[in-house]
Enzyme design. Structure first.
Site, PDB file in Angstrom:
ATOM      1  N   ASP A 186      33.666  50.232  38.645  1.00  0.00           N
ATOM      2  CA  ASP A 186      33.354  51.628  38.776  1.00  0.00           C
ATOM      3  C   ASP A 186      34.504  51.990  37.815  1.00  0.00           C
ATOM      4  O   ASP A 186      34.511  53.285  37.673  1.00  0.00           O
ATOM      5  CB  ASP A 186      33.733  51.311  40.226  1.00  0.00           C
ATOM      6  CG  ASP A 186      34.767  50.901  40.492  1.00  0.00           C
ATOM      7  OD1 ASP A 186      36.098  50.098  39.555  1.00  0.00           O
ATOM      8  OD2 ASP A 186      35.546  50.876  41.882  1.00  0.00           O
ATOM      9  N   HIS A 190      38.035  49.066  38.792  1.00  0.00           N
ATOM     10  CA  HIS A 190      37.650  47.292  39.716  1.00  0.00           C
ATOM     11  C   HIS A 190      36.185  45.976  38.524  1.00  0.00           C
ATOM     12  O   HIS A 190      35.889  46.789  38.242  1.00  0.00           O
ATOM     13  CB  HIS A 190      37.617  47.370  40.806  1.00  0.00           C
ATOM     14  CG  HIS A 190      38.339  47.826  41.520  1.00  0.00           C
ATOM     15  ND1 HIS A 190      37.516  49.524  42.205  1.00  0.00           N
ATOM     16  CD2 HIS A 190      39.257  47.639  42.412  1.00  0.00           C
ATOM     17  CE1 HIS A 190      38.952  50.073  42.967  1.00  0.00           C
ATOM     18  NE2 HIS A 190      39.673  49.046  42.560  1.00  0.00           N
ATOM     19  N   SER A 215      47.396  45.105  45.082  1.00  0.00           N
ATOM     20  CA  SER A 215      46.948  46.556  45.061  1.00  0.00           C
ATOM     21  C   SER A 215      45.425  45.418  45.470  1.00  0.00           C
ATOM     22  O   SER A 215      45.268  44.407  45.383  1.00  0.00           O
ATOM     23  CB  SER A 215      46.779  48.102  44.197  1.00  0.00           C
ATOM     24  OG  SER A 215      46.884  47.488  42.780  1.00  0.00           O
TER      25      SER A 215
END
Length: 236
Positions: free
Chosen positions: A187, A190, A14
């Site tokens: 963030d 990530h 992902s």
């Protein structure tokens, strides 16, 4: 096809994979380390879970491909672990289904060739406060928690143990650094360059310790073409 043919390392997963060449990312670090030795290919899809990955598995990794990857590094789990959406539209995948999806992914990848090696990355922790600020109005509050992430991480480790797959327990290894929550993320989810360094360190440990033949450790692979030049060795 560009030659000569090198070993292929495929990163599949992902957003942790899709963004692995951003912000000094772990994919970029591996590509630099394996320059002239292996090709690092990214098949990352932000917002995906293991269910999505399973749906495209045979398109990304066809069994009849003329060249099969030497190494596949797989990451799914963070999105799977999110709390269910009340309308059923979210990314959540129940834990038993997540385990079965990852089992099917592993089984398919193992069938590609006798020389295709696997490393599964588990779901890493998150900085929940930083994440809430970064995704305010986008993500429901408390929909992604370290308590849930640890459950999915542990399940991935257990599956890898059962299937004799190399696992990198990011949930545990990342938290060994005292300041992990403040320096490892851009963030809250990530990776920053510091977070990516941990990912690479753990992957390299696996590659160094694995008894694979041939070895996929970077200094065991041949360098493509001899370094020759009619000029002095100063590099430009």
């Amino acid at each position: 096809m560009v030659g000569p043919i090198r070993p292929q390392f495929v990163l599949f997963g992902s957003s942790i994979v899709q963004f692995s060449f951003s912000n000094g990312g772990w994919g970029a670090i591996l590509a630099d380390l394996y320059s002239r030795k292996a090709d690092i290919l990214v098949r990352g899809y932000a917002g995906w879970n293991s269910r999505n990955g399973l749906q495209v598995l045979e398109q990304v990794f066809p069994k009849d491909a003329s060249i099969q990857p030497s190494l596949v590094i797989v990451y799914f789990g963070g999105n799977d672990s999110m709390l269910p959406d009340p309308l059923g539209l979210g990314l959540h995948v129940p834990l038993p289904e997540y385990v079965e999806n990852m089992r099917k992914i592993a089984t398919h990848l193992k069938s590609l060739s006798q020389k295709t090696r696997l490393i599964f990355l588990t779901a890493p922790p998150v900085n929940e406060e930083q994440m809430r600020k970064a995704f305010s109005g986008i993500m429901r509050e408390n929909s992604r928690t370290n308590k849930l992430l640890q459950m999915y991480s542990d399940a991935c480790v257990e599956l890898c143990r059962e299937m004799d797959i190399k696992a990198v327990d990011l949930f545990t290894s990342m938290q060994k650094r005292n300041d992990w929550s403040t320096v490892c993320f851009t963030d809250g989810i990530h990776f920053s360059s510091e977070g990516s360094k941990i990912v690479v360190e753990e992957i390299l440990k696996v590659l160094e310790e694995a008894d694979w033949e041939p070895s996929l450790q970077w200094n065991s692979l041949p360098t493509e073409f001899e370094e020759f030049s009619p000029y002095p060795t100063a590099r430009v």
